[in-house]
Design a protein around this motif. Sequence first.
Motif, PDB file in Angstrom:
ATOM      1  N   ARG A  93      41.937 -11.924  -7.239  1.00  0.00           N
ATOM      2  CA  ARG A  93      41.615 -11.618  -5.843  1.00  0.00           C
ATOM      3  C   ARG A  93      40.482 -10.580  -5.789  1.00  0.00           C
ATOM      4  N   ASP A  94      40.616  -9.570  -6.632  1.00  0.00           N
ATOM      5  CA  ASP A  94      39.603  -8.522  -6.732  1.00  0.00           C
ATOM      6  C   ASP A  94      39.014  -8.590  -8.133  1.00  0.00           C
ATOM      7  N   ALA A  95      37.697  -8.748  -8.229  1.00  0.00           N
ATOM      8  CA  ALA A  95      37.092  -8.959  -9.547  1.00  0.00           C
ATOM      9  C   ALA A  95      35.598  -8.680  -9.501  1.00  0.00           C
ATOM     10  N   TYR A  96      35.014  -8.623 -10.683  1.00  0.00           N
ATOM     11  CA  TYR A  96      33.573  -8.457 -10.835  1.00  0.00           C
ATOM     12  C   TYR A  96      32.979  -9.808 -11.208  1.00  0.00           C
ATOM     13  N   VAL A  97      31.808 -10.121 -10.645  1.00  0.00           N
ATOM     14  CA  VAL A  97      31.176 -11.428 -10.831  1.00  0.00           C
ATOM     15  C   VAL A  97      29.786 -11.216 -11.437  1.00  0.00           C
ATOM     16  N   ARG A  98      29.492 -11.902 -12.549  1.00  0.00           N
ATOM     17  CA  ARG A  98      28.213 -11.723 -13.232  1.00  0.00           C
ATOM     18  C   ARG A  98      27.529 -13.065 -13.478  1.00  0.00           C
ATOM     19  N   PRO A  99      26.661 -13.522 -12.564  1.00  0.00           N
ATOM     20  CA  PRO A  99      25.798 -14.676 -12.851  1.00  0.00           C
ATOM     21  C   PRO A  99      24.592 -14.205 -13.680  1.00  0.00           C
ATOM     22  N   TRP A 126      37.297  -5.722 -13.234  1.00  0.00           N
ATOM     23  CA  TRP A 126      36.579  -4.520 -13.639  1.00  0.00           C
ATOM     24  C   TRP A 126      36.680  -3.516 -12.503  1.00  0.00           C
ATOM     25  N   PRO A 127      37.398  -2.422 -12.690  1.00  0.00           N
ATOM     26  CA  PRO A 127      37.526  -1.435 -11.616  1.00  0.00           C
ATOM     27  C   PRO A 127      36.192  -0.780 -11.321  1.00  0.00           C
TER      28      PRO A 127
END
Length: 297
Positions: A93-99, A126-127
């Motif tokens: 639900r809560d996350a870090y996104v790296r394209p 990733w907090p």
Amino acid sequence: MASVPFDQLDGFIWMNGEFVNWAEAKIHVLTHGLHYASAVFEGERAYGGEIFKLTEHSERLHESARIMGFSIPYSVAEIDDACRKLLKMQGFRDAYVRPIAWRGSDSLGVSAPNNRINCAIAIWQWPSYFSPEQKLKGIRLDLAEYRRPDPRTAPSHAKASGLYMICTISKHAAEAKGYSDAMMLDWRGQVAEATGANIFFAKEGRLHTPKADCFLNGITRKTVIELARARGIEVAERAIMPEELDSFEECFLTGSAAEVTPVAEIGPHRFQPGAMCKSMLEDYAAAVQPKHAVAAE
């Protein structure tokens, strides 16, 4: 940060149109993007199952690639769709996104115009870039040795991997001295930004931030400016000299990873996180929540 090495996390990565097992998302050691930094990327956050300003990030990824002289073989809509699907597959639900997009290993040399353009997306939990304890009292910044370059010497408006080399060097040097990060000047000697976040100062109810003419005009930066002006707070985007730092009352950083992070020190200069930091922290936290979540409350 992840408690295990990033290459050992579980789940899936979207890579060149397919969802592959995390451990199988690999590139060749002679990849052009590794040797010559012909790569662009984005940093995004998902809150409550939705990626904040996703399309704006995907558009910037395409624009960064254009500046770097290549075209991503997936449209903005396709990248958006892949990000949303991957977030669900990862179960976060809560996350870090790296394209990220990069030139491949078809040939190796400074010139590689016909190399395949690859694209991948990874999502993990990733907090915030800085710990909650640091954010509450304000982080400490060193003064970086390296400066943001003249835009006539580097593609400063692209989120390009090579531009972060001096950021890594500067952050490592700061951490070795007990600081959380470092503030960089630009080639003219003006205040620019931190190593991975934009910077704001507050004085007498106004916000001041360096004009983004030689560094990335962050999406979080633009969001905070909009939020401040919605409150009736005047925001001055201008040249800021180091000699002015002692005249400011508050300071904070902004970025997808940093979110809104108060600053207590920059080298010998001291700041007291106060009402302005609190307002921007609260307003940004509210802005990133999905609309349906806000409505449900």
